[in-house]
Design an enzyme around this catalytic site. Structure first.
Site, short mmCIF file in Angstrom:
data_model
loop_
_atom_site.label_atom_id
_atom_site.label_comp_id
_atom_site.label_asym_id
_atom_site.label_seq_id
_atom_site.Cartn_x
_atom_site.Cartn_y
_atom_site.Cartn_z
N ARG A 21 0.89 -1.10 -0.07
CA ARG A 21 0.07 0.00 -0.09
C ARG A 21 1.13 1.24 0.13
O ARG A 21 0.20 2.26 -0.47
CB ARG A 21 -0.95 -0.04 1.29
CG ARG A 21 -1.88 -1.00 0.99
CD ARG A 21 -3.14 -1.17 1.94
NE ARG A 21 -2.60 -1.12 3.53
CZ ARG A 21 -3.30 -1.33 4.54
NH1 ARG A 21 -4.68 -1.08 4.24
NH2 ARG A 21 -2.88 -1.31 5.73
N GLU A 32 6.42 -10.92 14.46
CA GLU A 32 6.08 -11.50 15.92
C GLU A 32 6.46 -12.94 15.91
O GLU A 32 6.93 -13.51 16.95
CB GLU A 32 4.61 -11.30 16.07
CG GLU A 32 4.22 -11.77 17.20
CD GLU A 32 2.36 -11.42 17.39
OE1 GLU A 32 1.94 -11.97 18.44
OE2 GLU A 32 1.89 -11.07 16.46
#
Length: 182
Positions: free
Chosen positions: A66, A103
């Protein structure tokens, strides 16, 4: 710097929250309604282009995916070049690659090795600053390529994820500008 109230409200009003996407407990920030509104998209482009003018930018970096959509029209409006930072394995030719932590695991981004001239002044643009890993890796890539990072600009900063703290240490005094922080 944050957006003036009128711009902030215009942009926020066109960012949709999508609960439980891409997994339960996550609220995805969907910017496609903003992109579909020419007034909002134009105002966002103008705000980022103004940053380019303030910092004397030669190149605008957009982060996959994006960030590409936001950075390319900013580069055109500011009279600067556009450089994509892509996920590893997506660019042909000689590239520089930088790993960063997720993560659970790691990922890599890359840029063409010849994307910058020595001393180019670069603004890095993305849509959302979350944990800061992708932006931080991109800053490192730009510097390794011989250019100067004059700032990082994002539409939306998710303050509760502390990405700013991670990124600011590597910015070495260059500003991090979020138009909206939630």
């Amino acid at each position: 710097m944050s957006a003036p109230d009128g711009l902030r409200e215009l942009l926020l009003g066109r960012i949709a929250d999508v609960p439980d996407y891409p997994k339960p407990g996550v609220v995805f920030k969907d910017i496609t309604p903003l992109l579909a509104d020419p007034a909002a998209f134009g105002a966002l482009t103008d705000a980022f282009a103004g940053m380019c003018e303030r910092y004397g930018v030669d190149k605008v970096v957009g982060l996959e995916a994006r960030g590409f959509i936001l950075a390319a029209p900013v580069a055109v409006r500011a009279g600067a070049g556009f450089v994509p930072v892509r996920k590893a394995g997506k660019l042909p030719g000689t590239t520089l690659r930088q790993a960063y932590d997720l993560e659970y695991g790691t990922a890599e981004v890359e840029v063409h090795a010849d994307a910058f001239e020595p001393g180019d002044r670069v603004l890095v643009i993305d849509d959302v600053l979350a944990t800061g890993g992708t932006a931080d890796a991109s800053v490192q890539l730009v510097r390794r390529a011989g250019a100067e990072v004059v700032g990082v600009a994002v539409l939306l900063e998710l303050g509760f994820l502390a990405g700013r703290e991670r990124l600011e240490a590597d910015l070495k005094g260059a500003p991090l500008e979020a138009l909206i922080t939630v």
